[in-house]
Design a protein around this motif. Sequence first.
Motif, PDB file in Angstrom:
ATOM      1  N   GLY A  36       0.802  -1.224   0.000  1.00  0.00           N
ATOM      2  CA  GLY A  36       0.000   0.000   0.000  1.00  0.00           C
ATOM      3  C   GLY A  36       0.828   1.264   0.000  1.00  0.00           C
ATOM      4  O   GLY A  36       0.293   2.364  -0.168  1.00  0.00           O
ATOM      5  N   GLN A  37       2.149   1.146   0.181  1.00  0.00           N
ATOM      6  CA  GLN A  37       3.029   2.321   0.165  1.00  0.00           C
ATOM      7  C   GLN A  37       3.896   2.313  -1.089  1.00  0.00           C
ATOM      8  O   GLN A  37       4.257   1.250  -1.608  1.00  0.00           O
ATOM      9  N   ILE A  38       4.219   3.496  -1.571  1.00  0.00           N
ATOM     10  CA  ILE A  38       5.179   3.610  -2.669  1.00  0.00           C
ATOM     11  C   ILE A  38       6.530   4.025  -2.094  1.00  0.00           C
ATOM     12  O   ILE A  38       6.610   4.631  -1.025  1.00  0.00           O
ATOM     13  N   SER A  39       7.592   3.660  -2.810  1.00  0.00           N
ATOM     14  CA  SER A  39       8.932   4.041  -2.412  1.00  0.00           C
ATOM     15  C   SER A  39       9.640   4.663  -3.608  1.00  0.00           C
ATOM     16  O   SER A  39       9.026   4.901  -4.661  1.00  0.00           O
ATOM     17  N   PHE A  40      10.926   4.897  -3.464  1.00  0.00           N
ATOM     18  CA  PHE A  40      11.658   5.608  -4.510  1.00  0.00           C
ATOM     19  C   PHE A  40      13.130   5.230  -4.449  1.00  0.00           C
ATOM     20  O   PHE A  40      13.656   4.842  -3.400  1.00  0.00           O
ATOM     21  N   LEU A  41      13.787   5.343  -5.576  1.00  0.00           N
ATOM     22  CA  LEU A  41      15.232   5.120  -5.674  1.00  0.00           C
ATOM     23  C   LEU A  41      15.821   6.296  -6.430  1.00  0.00           C
ATOM     24  O   LEU A  41      15.629   6.427  -7.641  1.00  0.00           O
ATOM     25  N   ARG A  45      23.407   4.585  -3.862  1.00  0.00           N
ATOM     26  CA  ARG A  45      23.736   3.988  -2.561  1.00  0.00           C
ATOM     27  C   ARG A  45      22.639   3.036  -2.082  1.00  0.00           C
ATOM     28  O   ARG A  45      22.908   2.081  -1.341  1.00  0.00           O
ATOM     29  N   TYR A  46      21.392   3.283  -2.493  1.00  0.00           N
ATOM     30  CA  TYR A  46      20.273   2.508  -1.974  1.00  0.00           C
ATOM     31  C   TYR A  46      19.809   1.400  -2.920  1.00  0.00           C
ATOM     32  O   TYR A  46      18.802   0.750  -2.658  1.00  0.00           O
ATOM     33  N   ARG A  47      20.559   1.163  -4.009  1.00  0.00           N
ATOM     34  CA  ARG A  47      20.180   0.095  -4.940  1.00  0.00           C
ATOM     35  C   ARG A  47      20.117  -1.287  -4.281  1.00  0.00           C
ATOM     36  O   ARG A  47      19.266  -2.101  -4.652  1.00  0.00           O
ATOM     37  N   THR A  53      12.578  -5.000  -1.566  1.00  0.00           N
ATOM     38  CA  THR A  53      11.537  -4.079  -1.121  1.00  0.00           C
ATOM     39  C   THR A  53      10.153  -4.725  -1.172  1.00  0.00           C
ATOM     40  O   THR A  53       9.868  -5.558  -2.045  1.00  0.00           O
ATOM     41  N   GLN A  54       9.300  -4.329  -0.235  1.00  0.00           N
ATOM     42  CA  GLN A  54       7.917  -4.797  -0.179  1.00  0.00           C
ATOM     43  C   GLN A  54       6.942  -3.695  -0.613  1.00  0.00           C
ATOM     44  O   GLN A  54       5.731  -3.823  -0.405  1.00  0.00           O
ATOM     45  N   ALA A  55       7.459  -2.639  -1.232  1.00  0.00           N
ATOM     46  CA  ALA A  55       6.613  -1.519  -1.646  1.00  0.00           C
ATOM     47  C   ALA A  55       5.604  -1.951  -2.709  1.00  0.00           C
ATOM     48  O   ALA A  55       5.845  -2.895  -3.479  1.00  0.00           O
ATOM     49  N   ASP A  64      17.115   1.761 -13.866  1.00  0.00           N
ATOM     50  CA  ASP A  64      16.879   0.867 -12.738  1.00  0.00           C
ATOM     51  C   ASP A  64      15.608   0.043 -12.887  1.00  0.00           C
ATOM     52  O   ASP A  64      15.404  -0.922 -12.129  1.00  0.00           O
ATOM     53  N   ALA A  65      14.757   0.418 -13.831  1.00  0.00           N
ATOM     54  CA  ALA A  65      13.450  -0.234 -13.945  1.00  0.00           C
ATOM     55  C   ALA A  65      13.575  -1.730 -14.207  1.00  0.00           C
ATOM     56  O   ALA A  65      12.770  -2.531 -13.708  1.00  0.00           O
TER      57      ALA A  65
END
Length: 342
Positions: A36-41, A45-47, A53-55, A64-65
Amino acid sequence: MTTLGEVAAAANARLQGCDATTVITGVAPLNGAESGQISFLTHPRYRPFLAHTQAAAVILSPEDAAYCPVPALVATNPHVAYARAAALFVPTTRSHGGIHPTAWVDPSAQVAASAWIGPQCTVEAGAVVGEGVCVGPNCVIGEQTVVGAETRLVAQVTLCHRVHIGRRVLVHPGAVIGSDGFGLALGPDGRWVKVPQLGGVWVGDDVEIGANTTIDRGALEDTVIEEGVKLDNQIQIAHNVRVGAHSALAGCVGIAGSARIGRHCMLGGGVGVAGHLEIADRVQVTGMSLVARSIAEPGAYSSGLAVEPNRLWNKISARLRRLDELFRRVAALEKISKNGSI
């Protein structure tokens, strides 16, 4: 209720493997997002967090897609896309109109019916407060000051006399706009004589001013903050400074009197700018740098030395003190060389 399709539209992003009707409840980091939440890259560093991720979906770049294990919102500039998407989930404070019983408004002030004047506020003579303005608790709006439509003064903001604030400006707690500039003349008796500060402050539309930031009024002409400027917390802008449109200044920047900052400039935290200098458009100055002369060309500029282990820094410092002596010795040797003595 916000759907993934609405998030994509706001972020100007392309849906990949997504059901546009999926309900999104908020945003979260890659390694903490839940269903239910969206995230971002937005940073390499966070790759490593992407694979696990459970986003419900991730905002990321086309590069990155291909590595995204969950639905994606693909954007050319993921950082901007994230900013626009996250804005959908910010609790909004909208003016409901009216004046709190504990506020004091001078009879000659003009307050739009849709504006809200909060508790313990003061609106002085001749002030104009526009449509949809929200004035939070303990704010002061000085004489003949104008506050443009849809502006928000969060709390304990002081606007001194003859200040002009544009539309959709956001001013965070503790900011002081229009206090006297530091104008002093040294008299023959060794005493300082105050130079009257007769100008004002002019702030353009869509400006954001951080907490405890101070902007001094001009000595004769106005201090000017052009449209779209973003000022972080605890910045000092002295009298008669002009900051060009869409520039961004990080925390603890100090700009001395009558300096001119160009458009689309970025000044890192703790940057100091000496008075009466001019900085061209599209200049970036890295944190803790001192700008001691004008900058005529766009580009990135730095000064100072980065942190080192203390033992190494002590050696560097000792050698720096010997630079003048070494320079003189080299110059003397070059002179002897040119004369043919060696």
